[in-house]
Write a protein that holds these residues in place. Sequence first.
Motif, short mmCIF file in Angstrom:
data_model
loop_
_atom_site.label_atom_id
_atom_site.label_comp_id
_atom_site.label_asym_id
_atom_site.label_seq_id
_atom_site.Cartn_x
_atom_site.Cartn_y
_atom_site.Cartn_z
N LEU A 155 44.60 -20.09 -17.58
CA LEU A 155 44.04 -20.60 -16.32
C LEU A 155 44.40 -19.68 -15.16
O LEU A 155 43.56 -19.40 -14.30
N LYS A 163 29.30 -18.27 -9.81
CA LYS A 163 30.10 -18.42 -11.03
C LYS A 163 31.58 -18.20 -10.73
O LYS A 163 32.44 -18.96 -11.19
N LEU A 201 32.95 -21.20 -8.79
CA LEU A 201 33.09 -22.38 -9.64
C LEU A 201 34.28 -22.24 -10.59
O LEU A 201 35.04 -23.20 -10.81
N ILE A 202 34.44 -21.04 -11.17
CA ILE A 202 35.56 -20.82 -12.08
C ILE A 202 36.88 -20.90 -11.33
O ILE A 202 37.86 -21.49 -11.81
N LEU A 261 37.49 -22.64 -8.60
CA LEU A 261 37.73 -24.04 -8.26
C LEU A 261 38.18 -24.83 -9.49
O LEU A 261 39.16 -25.59 -9.43
N THR A 262 37.49 -24.64 -10.61
CA THR A 262 37.82 -25.37 -11.83
C THR A 262 39.21 -25.01 -12.33
O THR A 262 40.01 -25.89 -12.68
N ALA A 263 39.51 -23.71 -12.37
CA ALA A 263 40.81 -23.26 -12.84
C ALA A 263 41.93 -23.78 -11.95
O ALA A 263 43.00 -24.18 -12.43
N THR A 264 41.69 -23.80 -10.64
CA THR A 264 42.70 -24.30 -9.71
C THR A 264 42.98 -25.78 -9.93
O THR A 264 44.14 -26.21 -9.96
N ILE A 265 41.92 -26.57 -10.12
CA ILE A 265 42.08 -28.01 -10.37
C ILE A 265 42.86 -28.25 -11.66
O ILE A 265 43.77 -29.09 -11.72
N LEU A 266 42.53 -27.48 -12.69
CA LEU A 266 43.24 -27.63 -13.97
C LEU A 266 44.69 -27.18 -13.87
O LEU A 266 45.58 -27.79 -14.49
#
Length: 359
Positions: free
Chosen positions: A53, A213, A216-217, A219-224
């Motif tokens: 991540l 892209k 989004l990646i 943002l997604t990686a940060t949330i995870l």
Amino acid sequence: MRLWQTLENIEEDTGLKLLNFLLLAIPVSIFFHLTNSSPVLAFLAACLSIIPLSGYMGKATEEIAIYVGPSIGGLLNATFGNAAELIITLFALKSGLVEVVKASITGSIIGNLLLVLGLSMLLGGFKFKTQKFNRAAAGMHTSMLLLAVTGLIIPAIFLSKHTSPAAEPLSLGVAAVLILVYLLSLLFSLHTHKDVFRPSQEHSGTPQWTKLKALLILLTATILVVMESEFLVSGIEPVVNTLGISELFIGVIIIPIIGNAAEHTTSVMMALKNKMEISLEIAIGSSTQIALFVAPLLVFIGYFIGKPIDLLFTSYELVVIILGTVITAIISMDGRSNWLEGAQLLASYVIMALAFLFV
């Protein structure tokens, strides 16, 4: 004997793909966390999941940097360089694990200076007899790091001799000065003297992802990472009780390695391509950011959330920070590196890690 030749041919995307299987640790950690069946396994799964991540966070930041230009791109990389580790320490601070937070600051500084730079010089030196880098940039980074170390040492010495109410305002004052100097260093390296710091301008080229892209990646990686950091921190106490290792060792060794694994890999890859300037920028630059920005920022965050943290480090932590900084400064002052110098840095790190294991 061809290890470095194999590593050199691995591009960044390929490196991320090789780590993709570690993403399977995410559902595993969620399962163990929800069932509360094994906090230790949840901790280990969270550690493994943060590695890829953080790699995707770094890759997405680099892609965005290409779109926004070298100056803003350099600022983005400087800001998000230690994002994963910052998130982990924020959860540790929220949970009241102040000593773990301080230990992670120590571990990040010596880990980048001794482990990352040492491994880069060692493997790069196996392929290239002598590797050169920008002495001016190295000198600026080491001087900034020495200033940061001064900012960490003075409060520790004062507070160890005077247990007064001045602890909190002193830490806040020093933190403010360090952040100001960090901002000035960004202005210096990204604007007024950007020609001296060529590695900081390595953001040109053709992007491999679209801007959407990359966003989004990121943002997604940060949330995870936020989610996994909570799992990791919640498992620290069970790990300490079950495995018998100290919170100090977890903070100094485990958290920095997990949070910066992808960045560490990039440093080694650059050294194998004879781009030691970039390796030096990653290793020393990251340590400087931790000492000048992340540590002071945590002081202010702790103050505002009611979890105060001062800059009083233990004698063990102060000694390794000072020694790590001095050793790196001496080795980098000639603008050249070889495999033996890398081995010396790694040996220093192993000795310090063993000491923390048995503290």
